[in-house]
Motif scaffolding. Structure first.
Motif, PDB file in Angstrom:
ATOM      1  N   ALA A 270       0.837  -1.209   0.000  1.00  0.00           N
ATOM      2  CA  ALA A 270       0.000   0.000   0.000  1.00  0.00           C
ATOM      3  C   ALA A 270       0.875   1.264   0.000  1.00  0.00           C
ATOM      4  O   ALA A 270       0.585   2.240  -0.708  1.00  0.00           O
ATOM      5  N   HIS A 271       1.966   1.248   0.777  1.00  0.00           N
ATOM      6  CA  HIS A 271       2.906   2.385   0.777  1.00  0.00           C
ATOM      7  C   HIS A 271       3.499   2.594  -0.621  1.00  0.00           C
ATOM      8  O   HIS A 271       3.613   3.726  -1.098  1.00  0.00           O
ATOM      9  N   LEU A 272       3.905   1.492  -1.260  1.00  0.00           N
ATOM     10  CA  LEU A 272       4.497   1.608  -2.595  1.00  0.00           C
ATOM     11  C   LEU A 272       3.478   2.176  -3.581  1.00  0.00           C
ATOM     12  O   LEU A 272       3.791   3.078  -4.374  1.00  0.00           O
ATOM     13  N   LEU A 273       2.246   1.663  -3.527  1.00  0.00           N
ATOM     14  CA  LEU A 273       1.215   2.130  -4.467  1.00  0.00           C
ATOM     15  C   LEU A 273       0.950   3.624  -4.280  1.00  0.00           C
ATOM     16  O   LEU A 273       0.867   4.372  -5.259  1.00  0.00           O
ATOM     17  N   ARG A 274       0.838   4.069  -3.037  1.00  0.00           N
ATOM     18  CA  ARG A 274       0.579   5.497  -2.803  1.00  0.00           C
ATOM     19  C   ARG A 274       1.730   6.369  -3.298  1.00  0.00           C
ATOM     20  O   ARG A 274       1.540   7.530  -3.633  1.00  0.00           O
ATOM     21  N   ALA A 275       2.946   5.775  -3.343  1.00  0.00           N
ATOM     22  CA  ALA A 275       4.117   6.526  -3.838  1.00  0.00           C
ATOM     23  C   ALA A 275       4.230   6.485  -5.363  1.00  0.00           C
ATOM     24  O   ALA A 275       5.157   7.064  -5.928  1.00  0.00           O
ATOM     25  N   GLY A 276       3.293   5.778  -6.024  1.00  0.00           N
ATOM     26  CA  GLY A 276       3.344   5.699  -7.486  1.00  0.00           C
ATOM     27  C   GLY A 276       4.185   4.552  -8.000  1.00  0.00           C
ATOM     28  O   GLY A 276       4.624   4.568  -9.152  1.00  0.00           O
ATOM     29  N   ILE A 277       4.415   3.547  -7.152  1.00  0.00           N
ATOM     30  CA  ILE A 277       5.191   2.365  -7.561  1.00  0.00           C
ATOM     31  C   ILE A 277       4.237   1.177  -7.589  1.00  0.00           C
ATOM     32  O   ILE A 277       3.724   0.756  -6.537  1.00  0.00           O
ATOM     33  N   GLY A 278       3.957   0.664  -8.794  1.00  0.00           N
ATOM     34  CA  GLY A 278       3.022  -0.449  -8.872  1.00  0.00           C
ATOM     35  C   GLY A 278       2.467  -0.634 -10.268  1.00  0.00           C
ATOM     36  O   GLY A 278       3.006  -0.093 -11.244  1.00  0.00           O
ATOM     37  N   PRO A 279       1.372  -1.412 -10.396  1.00  0.00           N
ATOM     38  CA  PRO A 279       0.763  -1.649 -11.714  1.00  0.00           C
ATOM     39  C   PRO A 279       0.245  -0.328 -12.303  1.00  0.00           C
ATOM     40  O   PRO A 279      -0.524   0.386 -11.656  1.00  0.00           O
ATOM     41  N   VAL A 280       0.663  -0.039 -13.515  1.00  0.00           N
ATOM     42  CA  VAL A 280       0.370   1.267 -14.134  1.00  0.00           C
ATOM     43  C   VAL A 280      -1.131   1.516 -14.229  1.00  0.00           C
ATOM     44  O   VAL A 280      -1.616   2.614 -13.914  1.00  0.00           O
ATOM     45  N   GLY A 281      -1.898   0.493 -14.619  1.00  0.00           N
ATOM     46  CA  GLY A 281      -3.354   0.657 -14.783  1.00  0.00           C
ATOM     47  C   GLY A 281      -4.024   1.075 -13.478  1.00  0.00           C
ATOM     48  O   GLY A 281      -4.848   2.003 -13.465  1.00  0.00           O
ATOM     49  N   HIS A 282      -3.649   0.423 -12.389  1.00  0.00           N
ATOM     50  CA  HIS A 282      -4.269   0.732 -11.098  1.00  0.00           C
ATOM     51  C   HIS A 282      -3.864   2.132 -10.626  1.00  0.00           C
ATOM     52  O   HIS A 282      -4.700   2.890 -10.101  1.00  0.00           O
ATOM     53  N   LEU A 283      -2.600   2.488 -10.821  1.00  0.00           N
ATOM     54  CA  LEU A 283      -2.143   3.822 -10.406  1.00  0.00           C
ATOM     55  C   LEU A 283      -2.889   4.915 -11.176  1.00  0.00           C
ATOM     56  O   LEU A 283      -3.337   5.910 -10.590  1.00  0.00           O
ATOM     57  N   LYS A 284      -3.070   4.702 -12.479  1.00  0.00           N
ATOM     58  CA  LYS A 284      -3.789   5.704 -13.301  1.00  0.00           C
ATOM     59  C   LYS A 284      -5.248   5.798 -12.864  1.00  0.00           C
ATOM     60  O   LYS A 284      -5.819   6.882 -12.778  1.00  0.00           O
ATOM     61  N   GLU A 285      -5.834   4.643 -12.574  1.00  0.00           N
ATOM     62  CA  GLU A 285      -7.225   4.581 -12.096  1.00  0.00           C
ATOM     63  C   GLU A 285      -7.399   5.395 -10.798  1.00  0.00           C
ATOM     64  O   GLU A 285      -8.420   6.031 -10.576  1.00  0.00           O
ATOM     65  N   MET A 286      -6.356   5.371  -9.967  1.00  0.00           N
ATOM     66  CA  MET A 286      -6.404   6.096  -8.690  1.00  0.00           C
ATOM     67  C   MET A 286      -5.944   7.547  -8.830  1.00  0.00           C
ATOM     68  O   MET A 286      -5.941   8.296  -7.845  1.00  0.00           O
ATOM     69  N   GLY A 287      -5.513   7.936 -10.038  1.00  0.00           N
ATOM     70  CA  GLY A 287      -5.037   9.305 -10.244  1.00  0.00           C
ATOM     71  C   GLY A 287      -3.674   9.566  -9.627  1.00  0.00           C
ATOM     72  O   GLY A 287      -3.353  10.703  -9.263  1.00  0.00           O
ATOM     73  N   ILE A 288      -2.872   8.519  -9.489  1.00  0.00           N
ATOM     74  CA  ILE A 288      -1.540   8.657  -8.877  1.00  0.00           C
ATOM     75  C   ILE A 288      -0.494   8.693  -9.991  1.00  0.00           C
ATOM     76  O   ILE A 288      -0.438   7.767 -10.818  1.00  0.00           O
ATOM     77  N   PRO A 289       0.342   9.744 -10.047  1.00  0.00           N
ATOM     78  CA  PRO A 289       1.401   9.771 -11.070  1.00  0.00           C
ATOM     79  C   PRO A 289       2.317   8.554 -10.929  1.00  0.00           C
ATOM     80  O   PRO A 289       2.706   8.189  -9.813  1.00  0.00           O
ATOM     81  N   VAL A 290       2.661   7.943 -12.057  1.00  0.00           N
ATOM     82  CA  VAL A 290       3.486   6.727 -12.024  1.00  0.00           C
ATOM     83  C   VAL A 290       4.951   7.112 -11.827  1.00  0.00           C
ATOM     84  O   VAL A 290       5.545   7.799 -12.659  1.00  0.00           O
ATOM     85  N   LEU A 291       5.515   6.688 -10.702  1.00  0.00           N
ATOM     86  CA  LEU A 291       6.944   6.894 -10.449  1.00  0.00           C
ATOM     87  C   LEU A 291       7.734   5.734 -11.050  1.00  0.00           C
ATOM     88  O   LEU A 291       8.765   5.925 -11.676  1.00  0.00           O
ATOM     89  N   MET A 292       7.206   4.501 -10.867  1.00  0.00           N
ATOM     90  CA  MET A 292       7.864   3.322 -11.426  1.00  0.00           C
ATOM     91  C   MET A 292       6.799   2.249 -11.644  1.00  0.00           C
ATOM     92  O   MET A 292       6.139   1.833 -10.691  1.00  0.00           O
ATOM     93  N   GLY A 293       6.633   1.853 -12.884  1.00  0.00           N
ATOM     94  CA  GLY A 293       5.659   0.807 -13.204  1.00  0.00           C
ATOM     95  C   GLY A 293       6.196  -0.570 -12.802  1.00  0.00           C
ATOM     96  O   GLY A 293       7.163  -1.050 -13.399  1.00  0.00           O
ATOM     97  N   LEU A 294       5.609  -1.156 -11.774  1.00  0.00           N
ATOM     98  CA  LEU A 294       5.990  -2.511 -11.340  1.00  0.00           C
ATOM     99  C   LEU A 294       4.703  -3.330 -11.178  1.00  0.00           C
ATOM    100  O   LEU A 294       3.951  -3.149 -10.213  1.00  0.00           O
TER     101      LEU A 294
END
Length: 564
Positions: A270-294
């Motif tokens: 959850a910490h990583l996702l909030r920082a923009g580190i995670g699956p690109v689709g989910h981050l975009k869905e949440m409106g979080i800028p992608v720092l690193m697509g993982l």
């Protein structure tokens, strides 16, 4: 400015804080959202050899965390949603080791061969065994498989001190052809044994007690900040440079050369996702800028699916004065399902099912899939607000082999339950559900204490009254007779009642650099970013055949060693 900031003072965080601050050149900050457990002044519920008090005490939990354990259909979103269940995740120094069942086991050598095969080079059995030994101080055994100098004492309750119930289960196991193993952590073979637990002098020894003792706390280069909830990871580009935390309700920023997330398999991703580190689709869905697509962040969440067969225990076979440990023996067995390794199933024998008066009358054979194949669980964000708990879907029994083995495991436990030794000390077996009703009566408070005291007096009365009370107030949905004669009823019970055993893991897996689902390398470093590691059960490539606390301690020791 700190050299190392550790987020989460649980099992991994306690080890890392101790080991990394042993080098005086390292300035270390440990941030724990929960309360301290000061040496010699730990809350009595945490010190208690019986874990059922701390486990159900909301002072030590993330109280808003709820999860689904049943399979969530992603293809058919209109299908009825599985129920949300409270998930007891520790929020206290020492983490899970401060409230768990104190089970100290390691898993099978084949588990770590699989870790290496899945890309965790240098994590096979011969590589991890020295660190398991480094963790423990075995009070009963020595030899090449045991540690004698570690910070966590482990011991066993010998057969002659078992409760009448545990002795009867042991006798039933013997009649069923299982061997007695004096040492569960010796050779990994089938048999029944006194369970190894992290306990000394009839008191729990948590990771915080073992690793953050008075001497460690005197180190000038170690700061332990409790009631400090990290809200945000701070970055400059792809370099993690610190954290923002609420400390006693006041917001503060801390800068560090390196940040280590040790928040467990639910909160670390959850910490990583909030920082923009995670699956690109989910981050975009949440409106979080992608720092690193993982793609692997939050994916592949695992636990050990379990069910319980419970029964009323007659007076003479209940807990005795020798110990408050309610789990004294266990059974490891092989299901024989094609393709599964030996020892793929585990049974924890509980003479007491809860802290209250009725719990003292109910014993359980808790059967879990030691080697699970269900690995489609996930952690996603519900909101970008750091105070909001994530969406957690375990998707237990998503692999049919897990369902089949729990069904056959229930039948196997029923056969033990109906054998002469157990029939002599128990009455009225029933398939048990860890339902909301059971949870509510399990909360430690005066009302529940009074209610259960009254109910327990009635349960010790005439058999007809006891049976009626169990059928009307404890059993939910299925009777023992139903599930034993009807396979469809047994399958329905297992699907509905199967829950995890609080071994959340594998949601930020270690793996090879070219593995698109790997999140960290073999030293816990997050791929594609600098100055950030994850060290906790989330980095396991697959959950081992073990309660996860000792594998977490081992992993923290191993990575701390690599960082020195």
């Amino acid at each position: 400015m700190y050299d190392i900031i550790i987020v989460g003072g649980g099992s991994a965080g306690s080890v890392l804080a101790h080991r990394l601050s042993a080098r005086s050149a390292n300035k270390v900050l440990l941030c724990e959202a929960g309360q301290d457990t000061p040496p010699g002044n730990e809350p009595p519920e945490i010190r208690d050899s019986y874990s059922g008090l701390a486990y159900f005490d909301p002072r030590f939990h993330w109280t808003e965390l709820k999860v689904t354990t049943q399979i969530v259909s992603h293809n058919n979103p209109d299908e009825s949603r599985p129920p949300l269940r409270k998930y007891e995740q520790a929020r206290v120094l020492g983490g899970g080791s401060s409230i768990n069942g104190q089970m100290a086991n390691r898993g099978a050598p084949t588990d770590y061969a699989e870790w290496e095969a899945r890309g965790a080079a240098g994590w096979n059995w011969k590589d991890v065994l020295p660190y398991f030994k480094k963790v423990e101080r075995d009070l009963d055994f020595d030899g090449p498989l045991h540690g004698k100098d570690g910070r966590i004492p482990v011991r066993r309750i010998s057969h002659q001190h078992w409760t009448g119930h545990s002795q009867a289960v042991g006798e039933a196991c013997k009649l069923a052809g299982y061997a007695f193993l004096p040492d569960q952590n010796g050779e990994f073979v089938d048999g029944y044994f006194p369970v190894t637990h992290s306990n000394q002098g009839e008191q729990r020894v948590s990771a915080a007690m073992g690793y953050l003792d008075r001497e460690t706390r005197k180190r000038a280069n170690l700061t332990i900040s409790t009631n400090a909830q990290v809200k945000e990871l701070l970055f400059e580009g792809t370099q993690c440079i610190g954290v923002k935390a609420l400390v006693d309700g006041r917001e503060q920023a801390f800068r560090g050369r390196e940040v280590i997330l040790s928040c467990g398999a639910i909160h670390s991703p959850a910490h990583l996702l909030r920082a923009g580190i995670g699956p690109v689709g989910h981050l975009k869905e949440m409106g979080i800028p992608v720092l690193m697509g993982l793609a692997g962040v939050g994916q592949g969440l695992m636990d050990h699916p379990s069910i319980a067969l419970s029964s009323f225990v007659r007076r003479g076979a209940r807990m005795n004065a020798h110990t408050r440990r309610h789990i004294q023996m266990g059974l490891r067995y092989s299901s024989g399902l094609p393709g599964t390794p030996a020892g793929d199933m585990f049974v924890a024998v509980l003479t007491k099912s809860a802290w209250h008066s009725v719990g003292e009358q109910i014993a359980s054979l808790l059967t879990f899939v030691n080697k699970t194949y269900s690995e489609t669980g996930q952690v996603k964000l519900a909101s970008t607000d750091p105070r909001a708990e994530p969406i957690v879907q375990f998707n237990l029994l998503s692999d049919r082999r897990d369902l089949d083995r729990l069904m056959s495991g229930f039948r196997k436990m029923a056969a033990l339950q109906m054998s002469a030794p157990l029939k002599a000390v128990t009455d009225k077996p029933f398939p048990a559900s860890y339902s909301d009703r059971v949870r509510k009566i399990g909360v430690v408070n005066t009302k529940n204490k009074i209610l259960t005291a009254i109910a327990a007096t009635l349960m010790d009365g005439p058999a007809a009254l006891r049976h009626a009370m169990i059928d009307n107030f404890i059993v939910e949905g299925f009777t023992f007779e139903q599930v034993m004669r009807d396979d469809e009823a047994l399958e329905a019970f297992v699907r509905k009642a199967a829950i995890g055993v609080w071994h959340a893991s594998c949601s930020c897996r270690m793996g090879r650099a070219d593995d698109p689902m790997a999140v960290v390398d073999t030293q816990g470093r997050v791929k594609g970013v600098q100055g950030l590691r994850v060290v906790d059960a989330s980095i396991f490539p697959v959950v081992p055949c073990a309660n996860t606390n000792f594998p977490v301690l081992m992993a923290a020791e191993k990575i701390a060693d690599a960082m020195q």
